[in-house]
Enzyme design. Structure first.
Site, mmCIF file in Angstrom:
data_model
loop_
_atom_site.group_PDB
_atom_site.id
_atom_site.type_symbol
_atom_site.label_atom_id
_atom_site.label_comp_id
_atom_site.label_asym_id
_atom_site.label_seq_id
_atom_site.Cartn_x
_atom_site.Cartn_y
_atom_site.Cartn_z
ATOM 1 N N THR A 72 -34.759 -71.925 8.955
ATOM 2 C CA THR A 72 -35.843 -72.303 8.040
ATOM 3 C C THR A 72 -35.273 -73.038 6.829
ATOM 4 O O THR A 72 -35.823 -74.060 6.390
ATOM 5 C CB THR A 72 -36.656 -71.055 7.617
ATOM 6 O OG1 THR A 72 -37.179 -70.450 8.801
ATOM 7 C CG2 THR A 72 -37.794 -71.411 6.679
ATOM 8 N N THR A 239 -23.025 -69.160 -3.330
ATOM 9 C CA THR A 239 -21.796 -68.608 -2.747
ATOM 10 C C THR A 239 -21.967 -68.425 -1.240
ATOM 11 O O THR A 239 -22.976 -67.885 -0.780
ATOM 12 C CB THR A 239 -21.480 -67.240 -3.407
ATOM 13 O OG1 THR A 239 -21.403 -67.458 -4.807
ATOM 14 C CG2 THR A 239 -20.174 -66.664 -2.888
ATOM 15 N N CYS A 321 -41.414 -64.349 14.593
ATOM 16 C CA CYS A 321 -40.750 -64.498 13.302
ATOM 17 C C CYS A 321 -41.570 -65.373 12.366
ATOM 18 O O CYS A 321 -41.063 -65.875 11.386
ATOM 19 C CB CYS A 321 -39.332 -65.020 13.464
ATOM 20 S SG CYS A 321 -39.293 -66.526 14.338
#
Ligand code: PLP
Length: 371
Positions: A72, A239, A321
């Site tokens: 996504t 990160t 999902c």
């Protein structure tokens, strides 16, 4: 209760090798790859090895591989790049794209873009439709490689050729984006071997962890609204999730196309059971991955799903999902031409973790559902 899991297109169980890589990296290589100390360098070296390994699995250059938090996000990076254009233009998306792509339609229209939908008769996108519908205003064409509801495999090579032909005629670049989430491990498709500009991949669909994916960019660059952090060459700041990236690389290395043989046998067994019991099979029997099989009983999808669950078999009423999953899957069935069957459809999706015994149980459960 013991269950048999046939919802692998929604998500898969993490492979033991991937989980080991996740744990090992979390404990032994946890320093930030951007840090200047020796442990940071060790993490940076591991990140680079993971990129090499993912690039080789995709037949791509290392500079084309960007780690993201999942498909996504990869899709969002591509679609939000359109907002960096000076003027709104036109985009073309297939009628059976995953919600992660399709949901951009409304927003882009609000911003002045024209969004057109390429039909998907029987679940297939025709390269000549793509050619006919692409014009000099078209900036992006999005066609997924393997559909997550029906399993249909698109002729991405010919579709890419159609886009390139239009590009040559108009003399203006068109970004060809291919959502490859359900293709990885299920087909031999490698974006680096095709004329695809951008592609998305997801870790948790291939026995890797959640929260990690890949954005493939052929030319290794795209306009993005923010370069915050500068990680992933400024394409995706933040990160790096190194344990998940290491686990994704391990999952990709473990992918074995030979598994397809046993999955094909299971797919045939369920197709045969369906034809014996009068259950309609919606997934076509050509150009379709054996891993995904959509069928329609005479019962509403939710009822069939519950009854199979009572017999220990977990399937899906669609793409689990996305929110309101059933509605999204129904839209795909309808777009493919299965108007009548849409409300009765269920999706069975296999993985290499299934067994012959489980598939026989599923066949028995389908038989008893009908009787
Ligand atoms: N594209 C397709 C075809 C999918 O099947 C999915 C998940 O179901 C996605 C995109 C989104 O993937 P992720 O969960 O990694 O964001």
């Amino acid at each position: 209760m013991e269950y048999h899991y046939f919802d692998n297109a929604a998500t898969t169980r993490i492979a033991s090798g991937a989980l080991e890589a996740y744990n090992r990296t979390s404990l032994d290589c946890f320093a930030n790859p951007s840090a200047s100390h020796s442990e940071g360098h060790r993490s940076a070296a591991l990140l680079s090895r993971c990129r090499q390994s993912a690039a080789s699995a995709l037949c791509a250059q290392e500079r084309s591989v960007f780690f993201t938090s999942g498909a996504t996000e990869s899709i969002n990076i591509v679609m939000s790049s359109l907002l960096c254009s000076k003027r709104p233009g036109r985009i073309l998306i297939s009628a059976i794209e995953h919600e992660a792509v399709a949901a951009w339609t409304g927003f882009l229209r609000e911003k002045g873009w024209t969004v057109d939908t390429v039909p998907a008769r029987g679940g297939f996108i025709s390269p000549s439709d793509v050619y006919d519908m692409t014009d000099s205003q078209t900036r992006l064409v999005a066609v997924m490689a393997v559909n997550n509801v029906l399993g249909t495999i698109q002729d991405i090579r010919s579709i890419a050729e159609a886009v390139r032909a239009r590009e040559r005629e108009s003399g203006r670049p068109i970004l060809f984006f291919c959502d490859c989430v359900q293709a990885l491990g299920k087909t031999g498709l490698r974006p680096g071997q095709l004329d695809i500009d951008a592609a998305s991949f997801s870790g948790h669909k291939i026995h890797g962890p959640r929260g990690v994916g890949i954005l493939y960019l052929k030319k290794g660059t795209i306009q993005v609204p923010s370069h915050a952090g500068g990680q992933e060459s400024g394409i995706r700041g933040g990160t790096e999730n190194l344990p998940a990236i290491a686990a994704l690389a391990a999952a990709m290395e473990a992918l074995d196309i030979a598994d397809q043989q046993k999955v094909t046998v299971w797919n045939r067994l369920i197709r045969k059971t369906c034809s014996e019991c009068g259950i309609e099979v919606l997934s076509p029997d050509r150009d379709c991955t054996p891993y995904i099989l959509s069928i329609a009983t005479r019962l509403p999808s939710e009822v069939a799903l519950r009854m199979l669950q009572d017999r220990g078999c977990l399937v899906s009423a669609g793409s689990a999902c996305s929110n309101n999953a059933r509605g999204k899957a129904e839209a795909v069935y309808r777009a493919a031409g299965f108007q009548k069957a849409a409300g009765n459809a269920i999706r069975i999706s296999f993985s290499q973790d299934n067994t012959d015994e489980e598939v026989e149980e599923l066949a028995g459960a389908l038989r008893s559902l009908v009787s």
